[in-house]
Design a protein around this motif. Structure first.
Motif, PDB file in Angstrom:
ATOM      1  N   PRO A 304       0.746  -1.397  -0.129  1.00  0.00           N
ATOM      2  CA  PRO A 304      -0.109   0.165   0.051  1.00  0.00           C
ATOM      3  C   PRO A 304       0.809   1.372  -0.074  1.00  0.00           C
ATOM      4  O   PRO A 304       1.963   1.227   0.317  1.00  0.00           O
ATOM      5  N   GLY A 305       0.321   2.378  -0.456  1.00  0.00           N
ATOM      6  CA  GLY A 305       1.072   3.557  -0.376  1.00  0.00           C
ATOM      7  C   GLY A 305       1.054   4.467  -1.633  1.00  0.00           C
ATOM      8  O   GLY A 305       1.750   5.391  -1.703  1.00  0.00           O
ATOM      9  N   LYS A 306       0.223   4.013  -2.697  1.00  0.00           N
ATOM     10  CA  LYS A 306       0.133   4.809  -3.869  1.00  0.00           C
ATOM     11  C   LYS A 306       0.199   6.287  -3.868  1.00  0.00           C
ATOM     12  O   LYS A 306       1.013   7.083  -4.321  1.00  0.00           O
ATOM     13  N   PRO A 307      -0.735   6.828  -3.041  1.00  0.00           N
ATOM     14  CA  PRO A 307      -1.117   8.396  -3.102  1.00  0.00           C
ATOM     15  C   PRO A 307      -0.070   9.143  -2.563  1.00  0.00           C
ATOM     16  O   PRO A 307      -0.419   9.875  -1.608  1.00  0.00           O
ATOM     17  N   THR A 308       1.396   8.710  -2.291  1.00  0.00           N
ATOM     18  CA  THR A 308       2.031   9.642  -1.799  1.00  0.00           C
ATOM     19  C   THR A 308       2.566  10.743  -2.623  1.00  0.00           C
ATOM     20  O   THR A 308       2.770  10.725  -3.616  1.00  0.00           O
ATOM     21  N   LEU A 309       2.840  11.864  -1.847  1.00  0.00           N
ATOM     22  CA  LEU A 309       3.305  13.220  -2.545  1.00  0.00           C
ATOM     23  C   LEU A 309       4.407  13.595  -1.999  1.00  0.00           C
ATOM     24  O   LEU A 309       4.569  13.812  -0.646  1.00  0.00           O
ATOM     25  N   LEU A 371       3.823  -4.778  -0.432  1.00  0.00           N
ATOM     26  CA  LEU A 371       4.350  -5.200   0.794  1.00  0.00           C
ATOM     27  C   LEU A 371       3.268  -5.707   1.540  1.00  0.00           C
ATOM     28  O   LEU A 371       2.373  -5.097   2.122  1.00  0.00           O
ATOM     29  N   ILE A 372       3.407  -7.177   1.440  1.00  0.00           N
ATOM     30  CA  ILE A 372       2.219  -7.988   2.107  1.00  0.00           C
ATOM     31  C   ILE A 372       2.421  -7.859   3.792  1.00  0.00           C
ATOM     32  O   ILE A 372       3.533  -8.465   4.383  1.00  0.00           O
ATOM     33  N   ASP A 403       3.501  -9.209  11.983  1.00  0.00           N
ATOM     34  CA  ASP A 403       4.869  -8.886  12.674  1.00  0.00           C
ATOM     35  C   ASP A 403       5.887  -8.252  11.617  1.00  0.00           C
ATOM     36  O   ASP A 403       7.142  -7.841  12.116  1.00  0.00           O
ATOM     37  N   GLY A 404       5.547  -8.117  10.371  1.00  0.00           N
ATOM     38  CA  GLY A 404       6.203  -7.727   9.226  1.00  0.00           C
ATOM     39  C   GLY A 404       5.727  -7.735   8.205  1.00  0.00           C
ATOM     40  O   GLY A 404       4.486  -7.933   8.023  1.00  0.00           O
ATOM     41  N   VAL A 405       6.666  -7.365   7.048  1.00  0.00           N
ATOM     42  CA  VAL A 405       5.956  -7.449   5.680  1.00  0.00           C
ATOM     43  C   VAL A 405       6.791  -8.266   4.813  1.00  0.00           C
ATOM     44  O   VAL A 405       8.068  -8.566   5.089  1.00  0.00           O
ATOM     45  N   VAL A 406       6.295  -8.889   3.685  1.00  0.00           N
ATOM     46  CA  VAL A 406       6.878  -9.599   2.627  1.00  0.00           C
ATOM     47  C   VAL A 406       7.072  -8.847   1.533  1.00  0.00           C
ATOM     48  O   VAL A 406       5.988  -8.582   0.973  1.00  0.00           O
ATOM     49  N   PRO A 407       8.252  -8.350   1.197  1.00  0.00           N
ATOM     50  CA  PRO A 407       8.080  -7.619  -0.011  1.00  0.00           C
ATOM     51  C   PRO A 407       7.850  -8.446  -1.216  1.00  0.00           C
ATOM     52  O   PRO A 407       8.679  -9.315  -1.684  1.00  0.00           O
ATOM     53  N   VAL A 408       6.957  -8.195  -2.408  1.00  0.00           N
ATOM     54  CA  VAL A 408       6.811  -8.754  -3.422  1.00  0.00           C
ATOM     55  C   VAL A 408       7.303  -8.002  -4.530  1.00  0.00           C
ATOM     56  O   VAL A 408       6.688  -6.901  -4.783  1.00  0.00           O
ATOM     57  N   ASP A 409       8.441  -8.261  -5.451  1.00  0.00           N
ATOM     58  CA  ASP A 409       8.812  -7.623  -6.531  1.00  0.00           C
ATOM     59  C   ASP A 409       7.487  -7.089  -7.526  1.00  0.00           C
ATOM     60  O   ASP A 409       6.350  -7.896  -7.728  1.00  0.00           O
ATOM     61  N   PRO A 410       7.637  -6.195  -8.136  1.00  0.00           N
ATOM     62  CA  PRO A 410       6.601  -5.730  -9.234  1.00  0.00           C
ATOM     63  C   PRO A 410       6.289  -6.618 -10.424  1.00  0.00           C
ATOM     64  O   PRO A 410       5.431  -6.617 -10.885  1.00  0.00           O
ATOM     65  N   ASP A 411       7.294  -7.500 -10.797  1.00  0.00           N
ATOM     66  CA  ASP A 411       7.216  -8.527 -11.670  1.00  0.00           C
ATOM     67  C   ASP A 411       6.468  -9.795 -11.302  1.00  0.00           C
ATOM     68  O   ASP A 411       6.524 -10.676 -12.129  1.00  0.00           O
ATOM     69  N   THR A 412       6.192  -9.979 -10.153  1.00  0.00           N
ATOM     70  CA  THR A 412       5.687 -11.119  -9.643  1.00  0.00           C
ATOM     71  C   THR A 412       4.337 -11.039  -9.323  1.00  0.00           C
ATOM     72  O   THR A 412       3.619  -9.952  -8.871  1.00  0.00           O
ATOM     73  N   ASP A 419       6.219 -21.467  -0.503  1.00  0.00           N
ATOM     74  CA  ASP A 419       7.241 -20.605  -1.104  1.00  0.00           C
ATOM     75  C   ASP A 419       8.213 -19.921   0.203  1.00  0.00           C
ATOM     76  O   ASP A 419       7.614 -19.681   0.821  1.00  0.00           O
ATOM     77  N   PRO A 420       9.329 -20.198  -0.242  1.00  0.00           N
ATOM     78  CA  PRO A 420      10.331 -19.471   0.914  1.00  0.00           C
ATOM     79  C   PRO A 420      10.217 -17.792   0.725  1.00  0.00           C
ATOM     80  O   PRO A 420      10.344 -17.453  -0.369  1.00  0.00           O
ATOM     81  N   VAL A 421      10.166 -17.218   1.755  1.00  0.00           N
ATOM     82  CA  VAL A 421       9.999 -15.789   1.579  1.00  0.00           C
ATOM     83  C   VAL A 421      10.783 -14.868   2.787  1.00  0.00           C
ATOM     84  O   VAL A 421      11.146 -15.740   3.799  1.00  0.00           O
ATOM     85  N   THR A 422      11.274 -13.779   2.597  1.00  0.00           N
ATOM     86  CA  THR A 422      12.175 -13.213   3.451  1.00  0.00           C
ATOM     87  C   THR A 422      11.279 -12.240   4.271  1.00  0.00           C
ATOM     88  O   THR A 422      10.664 -11.203   3.611  1.00  0.00           O
ATOM     89  N   VAL A 423      11.078 -12.306   5.595  1.00  0.00           N
ATOM     90  CA  VAL A 423      10.262 -11.405   6.119  1.00  0.00           C
ATOM     91  C   VAL A 423      10.703 -10.051   6.725  1.00  0.00           C
ATOM     92  O   VAL A 423      11.730 -10.498   7.456  1.00  0.00           O
ATOM     93  N   GLU A 424      10.799  -8.865   6.465  1.00  0.00           N
ATOM     94  CA  GLU A 424      11.284  -7.733   7.083  1.00  0.00           C
ATOM     95  C   GLU A 424      10.492  -7.344   8.408  1.00  0.00           C
ATOM     96  O   GLU A 424       9.210  -7.063   8.229  1.00  0.00           O
TER      97      GLU A 424
END
Lengths: 638, 638
Positions: A304-309, A371-372, A403-412, A419-424
């Protein structure tokens, strides 16, 4: 739609970072008292202004000697010296040693200038003598004599003036983070005021007519909601080393809003607004930025966060965050907080990450960094599972259930279960809950969890709990209604193990005094009463539907026939108290609920039956300490 | 020695931990304002007092509809609805939808009770019509009509009241750490005052006649030193989540000290004293503990930190820390801070550790847990080396020159060079310095380092730097005197690479106006002048000795002959300014030093020669970013 904003050219996350890096947030330097310097960063070098120690200091308890007098002394052939006085820490030595003299000395005391070494007390034996030198036998004036059993070189057990740090030497460099250890060194140097990098002053402005400060009453009918972003972002600013300045909530009055933003820009190093969802508020922000500054970026390819200025107002850095709390805090944490840290010269936080396995499939969207938000749970083997937590960007519980977010690339396009994921992690101190319970919203369970360390309880309903346990996500399901009956029937499901169970009365909650004379389910079906129901995931709702089935059978009708007569049957509410509260507020005549709730809210209760609640753990999680803790605190009825 | 304390039965570290765990530090609970709750821990469960949202809320910009009116609508076969009004966030909807009606709605606005779904604006097209339904062409009253191109189910894009969290549901459990995310949820619930675990009040009492607060003047001759422990420990208490209460420094007046400690015990949850080194102060503490409480433990098998005392005073927990700052902070950090964190219900810090190789051999002592303070440096391959940093327990620079400690078991005698060790960092944010420079104390180098990020500079003298570089510890040596000449002579040492070099005038610093008419080295040797020298590690001292050798050769004498005539030649001082400061203070007539120092202190200068300074890096460290940064900022003379 008056002015719906489109974002055709979304900036990439890297462009957002670069744009923020290009803003001037420099707070300058300031001088603070030593006791306020903890956690700050030195703005300039601090050189020693004095020698530490300021004098030749005894490093041991013992005797200050002229080293030459001890030469040749040994265990078998000690030398004797006359003890001509004592010097303790904080004393001014007023003795002058002649050859053969020494002085008793304490650790920390000034070594007389006529001495040049200290013999530690362990290498000596003192005795008293008569004034004429013989051993002290009778009374009379005594002299003190000490036997020295070791030879010492000049400087032994003496900390020379300036040996710790000498006047003029570099003590601490600019950019040093002040911790208790630096406070120790600064104290030693006598420094009681410290030049530190300022904390960037960050204006926090929430816009929107509908926002009401926490603590004030809401008018739900007028769409009031509490202002979430102001307090959460102010706390985040503080975490990042900034100094938040909260500007009084501004409504949608355009002139007032423009004035507030301009004042904030003149008083602070960075202005953060979190957008009103109303278009007019955004219009004002746009206008102020266009007229008095520069718009550098609008719209980011992040979800989330599209409308950032991002821009400037009168030369001051400006970031407009989205209005939804999850979006606002996500953009703040990922992009803005690191920029504030840098401006405060704080060392960057090491992003704490955890390797996990995705528990369920989650779709993403091409073209945007997703950012899930995920919660974490450890499986029976100690491996970490991540499950998506998203009740929508508008939901504040997403903030605390994740507890955190899983970043997912724009092309995924998606992340698959397994699936293995890295949680920030949201912060390095985040730990997965020790036990994850999903299921029925039940007050007894909630109370019991108060005695378990670090639980997480997602009260999404019995049916949700059943599915979550079956999917291997929840450690334990809180089951009610027929789900609980099944679990307690011991029907040979060896994947689950009941940790505890109890009974609760369910039925109809009515106003105190039962003004409509409701005496059972018939009344609900037949009388002209308005009703508040629970959602279909809940066990108590399943009990109601079973009872309606039974009543329908008695009447030779269908459940649908009966339901048609209940005004509000389709109004599903989420919490165990929700229907009762609607009764208490006079919104409806009858609500579905528990006796305990009716009593707590001073309402009357018409019992329709006894429900059972069972907490069933996944069999392969029984060894988790949190699951064992849970079992220990749960009621164990039948 | 009046009362030298022996510690015959030292407690093990585990016994110390257990003893501390057994003390009652419970601060109870308190209520704080939401904005002060960050970093605190909830004392009790917080249930939702209201539904969030408090009304059915539009989750998208679009049109609120009766879902049934859209059934069958599609891209190719849209339905048209009459737009009968608008509802924005914060508006009270005053419209009632009849079949075929809809209302324009903004995200966050109240969905009218007569609607049950929202169609997002992207799936619609609005147009105006004449009042009679035809397309708007001329002027006159206009009606609004919207084309809906999708069918929606009831509830679509509506966040139902209580869907985020419903009144009565468990929001946050006791023991939850309040971060910006929890502040967000609490805000949403309207909570503006939060029940949190109290911070243990920790009395910080430093004892000792010789202690003077930072900022006040010292009387060096009377053995005054600045009070280091009070401020450093108070900062450590704050780091651990406690509330430090500093009691005014108490001297060695027994009655006053006893009264202060008793007052502290009555007002706080824990009393920390850091021992005066004077025996009488400890006597008072012992007496107070014996008379009004219980002595639980005295003496711990830990180095540094042996003379630690644990007990109670009037039922209040008491810990007597050693007096030396390194010892006091080591015991505090390792044992006391975790106990305060636990009492504050803070999550325990994850001890950050780094695997390293010991750079030099370090002896230990059997029978005690040794905590060796070490500095860290990365070698050319990115591996981490640990080198002992210990200028004695009394040295405060040990605090800031070290990055952590290497714990050595009681049954181990030494750690050898090359041994793998685990370093416990002082905090998780500690990073090795980016460049480690050891060597000559030089003001130009100190200034240059201000422009390098995270350097460490150990100004122990040119000779120390030469050895440290050769031993593979220092990234670069700051060489002066003959060491610098050698380095600059390009004599084929391919292990070193000169990063920069410059010249400095060295000679004799004399009082302003040169009252003794000192005109060269002869005057120092021949006149009756008192002198302050530098230590034998320094390059400038080596220059002096070379000049004395030359003068001796001229006179057909030995250097020793000349030195005998210099009163104070043996007085070695550590900093480049130390002799000059003794001149400025009138303690000596002449000091060895640099022209720059004389100018800075408004003294006169008699030049004896030109010294060169060369910074020589280890050849295998040239690729370290910190070394490259250093090269960039160093002067590059000849």
């Amino acid at each position: 739609m008056s002015d719906h904003k489109e974002f055709r050219d979304l900036a990439t996350p890297d462009v957002l970072r670069e744009t923020l890096a290009g803003l001037d947030l420099d707070p300058g330097a300031e001088t603070v008292a030593l006791d306020d310097a903890r956690g700050r960063v030195l703005a300039e070098r601090v050189d020693a202004g004095i020698d530490v120690p300021g004098f030749d200091r005894a490093a041991m308890d013992g005797y200050a000697v002229r080293a030459a007098d001890t030469f040749g002394a040994s265990e078998t052939d000690p030398v004797e010296l006359d003890v001509i006085g004592e010097v303790h820490a904080g004393d001014r030595p007023d003795v002058a040693l002649e050859p053969g003299d020494c002085v008793e000395i304490s650790t920390g005391a000034v070594v007389p200038t006529t001495a040049d070494a200290v013999v530690m007390v362990e290498d000596t034996s003192e005795r008293e003598t008569d004034a004429d030198g013989g051993d002290a036998a009778g009374s009379g004036e005594r002299d003190r004599v000490v036997e020295i059993r070791t030879a010492v070189a000049p400087g032994t057990h003496v900390m020379a003036a300036g040996a710790d740090i000498a006047a003029g030497q570099r003590a601490l460099g600019p950019g040093t983070l002040v911790t208790p250890r630096e406070i120790g060194l600064l104290s030693a140097l006598g420094v009681d005021a410290v030049p530190v990098r300022g904390r960037p002053r960050v204006a926090v402005v929430s816009t929107g007519d509908e926002l009401v400060p926490p603590g004030d009453d809401l008018d739900h009918g007028a769409g009031d909601i509490h202002d979430v972003n102001t307090h959460a972002i102010a706390a985040g600013v503080r975490d990042a080393g900034g100094d938040p300045v909260v500007y009084e909530h501004v409504g949608d009055d355009e002139a007032e809003m423009a004035a507030t933003i301009e004042t904030a820009a003149s008083e602070c190093d960075l202005v953060l607004t979190s957008g009103s969802t109303s278009a007019s508020a955004m219009d004002v922000v746009y206008r102020v930025v266009e007229e008095r500054g520069e718009r550098l970026l609008h719209g980011v390819a992040v979800k989330p966060g599209k409308p950032t200025l991002v821009g400037t107002i009168d030369g001051t850095a400006y970031v407009g965050l989205p209005g939804y709390p999850v979006s606002a805090l996500s953009i703040f944490r990922t992009f803005v907080a690191p920029r504030i840290r840098a401006a405060a010269a704080r060392p960057p936080t090491r992003t704490a990450t955890v390797d996990a396995t995705m528990a369920t499939r989650e779709r993403s969207e091409e073209g945007r960094l997703r950012l899930i938000p995920v919660g974490l749970v450890e499986d029976g083997d100690g491996a970490t599972l991540a499950y998506p937590v998203d009740k929508g960007s508008g939901a504040t519980t997403t903030l605390t259930a994740a507890d955190g977010v899983v970043p997912v690339d724009p092309d995924t396009n998606y992340v698959d279960a397994g699936d293995p994921v890295t949680v920030e992690l949201f912060s390095p101190s985040v730990r997965p809950p020790r036990v994850l319970v999903v299921g029925e919203d039940d007050p007894s369970l909630s109370r019991a969890l108060d005695d378990v360390a670090s639980p997480r309880y997602l009260a999404a309903g019995s049916a949700s709990g059943r599915r979550s346990r079956r999917d291997g996500v929840a450690d334990a399901a809180a089951l009610a209604g027929p789900d609980a009956d099944d679990a307690l029937a011991d029907d040979g499901d060896d994947t689950a193990s009941v940790l505890g169970s109890w009974r609760r009365d369910w039925g109809l909650v009515v106003p105190a005094g039962n003004p409509d004379g409701v005496d059972g389910l018939d009344a609900l079906v037949d009388a002209d009463l308005s009703f508040a129901n629970r959602d279909a995931e809940s066990g108590v709702r399943a009990r109601l539907d079973d009872a309606l089935d039974a009543l329908a059978a008695d009447r030779d009708a269908s459940r649908e026939d009966l339901v048609d007569g209940i005004s509000g049957y389709a109004l599903e509410t989420r919490g165990h108290e929700s229907p009762a509260r609607r009764v208490a507020d006079g919104v409806v005549d009858v609500g579905l609920g528990l006796r305990e709730t009716a009593v707590a809210l001073d309402l009357d209760f018409v019992e329709l039956g006894v429900d059972r609640v069972a907490v069933a753990a996944n069999a392969d999680r029984l060894d988790k300490p949190g699951v064992r803790d849970l079992e220990r605190v749960l009621p164990d009825g039948d």
